[in-house]
Design an enzyme around this catalytic site. Structure first.
Site, short mmCIF file in Angstrom:
data_model
loop_
_atom_site.label_atom_id
_atom_site.label_comp_id
_atom_site.label_asym_id
_atom_site.label_seq_id
_atom_site.Cartn_x
_atom_site.Cartn_y
_atom_site.Cartn_z
N CYS A 66 0.83 -1.20 0.00
CA CYS A 66 0.00 0.00 0.00
C CYS A 66 0.87 1.26 0.00
CB CYS A 66 -0.91 -0.02 1.22
SG CYS A 66 -2.03 1.39 1.28
N CYS A 70 0.38 4.94 6.98
CA CYS A 70 -0.23 4.75 8.30
C CYS A 70 0.78 4.06 9.23
CB CYS A 70 -1.52 3.94 8.18
SG CYS A 70 -2.60 4.54 6.85
N CYS A 73 0.55 0.32 10.34
CA CYS A 73 0.07 -0.70 9.40
C CYS A 73 1.18 -1.55 8.76
CB CYS A 73 -0.77 -0.07 8.31
SG CYS A 73 -1.51 -1.33 7.24
N CYS A 110 -16.28 -9.44 6.29
CA CYS A 110 -15.68 -8.13 5.99
C CYS A 110 -14.47 -8.31 5.08
CB CYS A 110 -15.21 -7.46 7.27
SG CYS A 110 -16.46 -7.36 8.54
N CYS A 141 -19.50 -6.50 4.46
CA CYS A 141 -18.79 -5.29 4.87
C CYS A 141 -17.54 -5.19 4.00
CB CYS A 141 -18.42 -5.36 6.34
SG CYS A 141 -17.46 -3.92 6.90
N CYS A 201 -19.39 1.66 9.57
CA CYS A 201 -18.57 1.00 10.58
C CYS A 201 -17.35 1.89 10.74
CB CYS A 201 -18.17 -0.40 10.09
SG CYS A 201 -17.00 -1.21 11.21
N ARG A 273 -17.28 -2.96 18.79
CA ARG A 273 -16.54 -4.21 18.52
C ARG A 273 -15.18 -4.23 19.21
NH1 ARG A 273 -16.30 -4.58 13.03
NH2 ARG A 273 -18.43 -5.27 13.16
#
Ligand code: SAM
Ligand code: DTB
Ligand code: SF4
Length: 326
Positions: A66, A70, A73, A110, A141, A201, A273
């Site tokens: 990616c 972040c 991550c 998800c 999701c 979410c 969650r």
């Protein structure tokens, strides 16, 4: 940061939080632990069956490589974490994973992709996945990054029930974690999701070295989304070697429980969650999170690239607590 600067950050065009809400969240955090948990459990019982937890299973449909930065991550290309890059999975592989999730008792599936956002050519196969997963009778999701104009509508048409897009942390701490997209970009994507009538979410991560005030700021920000998100994942940072946040001071588990409790009180109708970070979380701490009002978990042996408790172990825990999975 001065009060004036904070005021400015919290009054971004679509950030409805004001420092008063942050102060409310902070005051909850500061309560004696038993008072906080009693309040959270009371709110929880007013809106939900207290002995029921929703099960969502995750699958990484496109892994690693990616372009974003972040700091938490393992999938960012710029950090060297040992995650193996994988192109978008074929539909059949996604369906096999979804069938297994359903057989194991998950009710939501998800699909996560390590993208800044989907390119139009990437979106088409994902739409097929959503349609096919929904036909299995599972809720759907997806978490694909930032959405461009029109993409949320296409996802809705394919049958997407929820879109996951996290605010991650409080606005004043955000710049220390991510620089390749800003807070407003996230709020814009959330607005597109809402406008397309997809359930939201949206949650965040704690244990990134933030202050209690920043945790309060995150919850306040989530609570001030209008309407509030239906689903609120609270992640405890999974520290992955090679990421900038590897080696951050771990959060005291009781402070994690407090975060769940404050989320429950300030987002009374949302499913909160208990998300990443359960693999090494003692059962007693997880039980306290359920007492604090968590009523959903990621269920299945893997999150996206990191581990999660074995499904069998989770079923045993819920059974021990007399909690019914839904
Ligand atoms: N690439 C898309 C995006 O960032 O919007 C979707 C996938 S991304 C992995 C989804 C979320 O997972 C992030 O927003 C973050 O909140 C969470 N996450 C990622 N790495 C994590 C970690 N190491 N520990 C806890 N949560 C994490
Ligand atoms: C969310 O809030 N947590 C999930 C899901 N939404 C996509 C992701 C957790 C990822 C943990 C690190 C990993 O497994 O790569
Ligand atoms: Fe990319 Fe999402 Fe990871 Fe950020 S959180 S680096 S956008 S996969």
């Amino acid at each position: 940061m001065t009060d004036a600067q904070l005021q400015e950050i919290y009054t971004l065009p679509r950030a409805r939080t004001n420092p008063v809400a942050v102060a409310e969240a902070e005051a909850l955090f500061d309560l004696p632990f038993n008072d906080l948990l009693f309040r959270a459990q009371t709110v929880h019982r007013a809106h939900f069956d207290a002995n029921q937890v929703q099960l969502s299973t995750l699958l990484s449909i496109k892994t690693g490589g990616c372009a974003e930065d972040c700091g938490y991550c393992p999938q960012a290309a710029r950090y060297h974490t040992g995650v193996k890059n994988e192109a978008l999975l074929p539909l059949e592989d996604v369906l096999t994973a979804a069938r297994t999730a359903r057989e194991n008792g998950a009710t939501r599936f998800c699909m996560g992709a390590a993208w800044r956002g989907p390119k139009q050519k990437d979106l088409q196969p994902v739409l097929e996945m959503i349609k096919a997963v929904r036909e299995l009778g599972l809720e759907t999701c997806a978490t694909l990054g930032m959405l461009q104009e029109g993409q949320a509508g296409q996802l809705k048409q394919a049958g997407l029930d929820y879109y996951n897009h996290n605010l991650d942390t409080a606005p004043e701490f955000y710049g220390e974690i991510v620089s390749t997209r800003d807070y407003q970009d996230r709020l814009d994507t959330l607005e597109q999701v809402r406008a397309a009538d997809i359930k939201v979410c949206c949650g965040g991560i704690v244990g990134m070295g933030e202050t209690r005030r920043a945790r309060a700021g995150l919850i306040a920000q989530l609570a001030n989304l209008d309407p509030q998100p239906e689903s609120v994942p609270i992640n405890n940072l999974v520290q992955v070697e090679g990421t900038p946040l590897y080696g951050a001071e771990p959060l005291d588990p009781l402070e994690f429980v407090r975060t769940v409790a404050v989320a429950r009180i300030m987002l009374p109708r949302s499913r909160v969650r208990l998300s990443a970070g359960r693999e090494h979380m003692p059962e007693a701490v997880q039980a306290l999170c359920f007492l604090a009002g968590a009523n959903s978990i990621f269920y299945g042996d893997k999150l996206l690239t990191t581990g999660n408790p074995q499904a069998q172990q989770d079923r045993a825990l819920l059974e021990k607590l007399g909690i019914r999975p839904v």
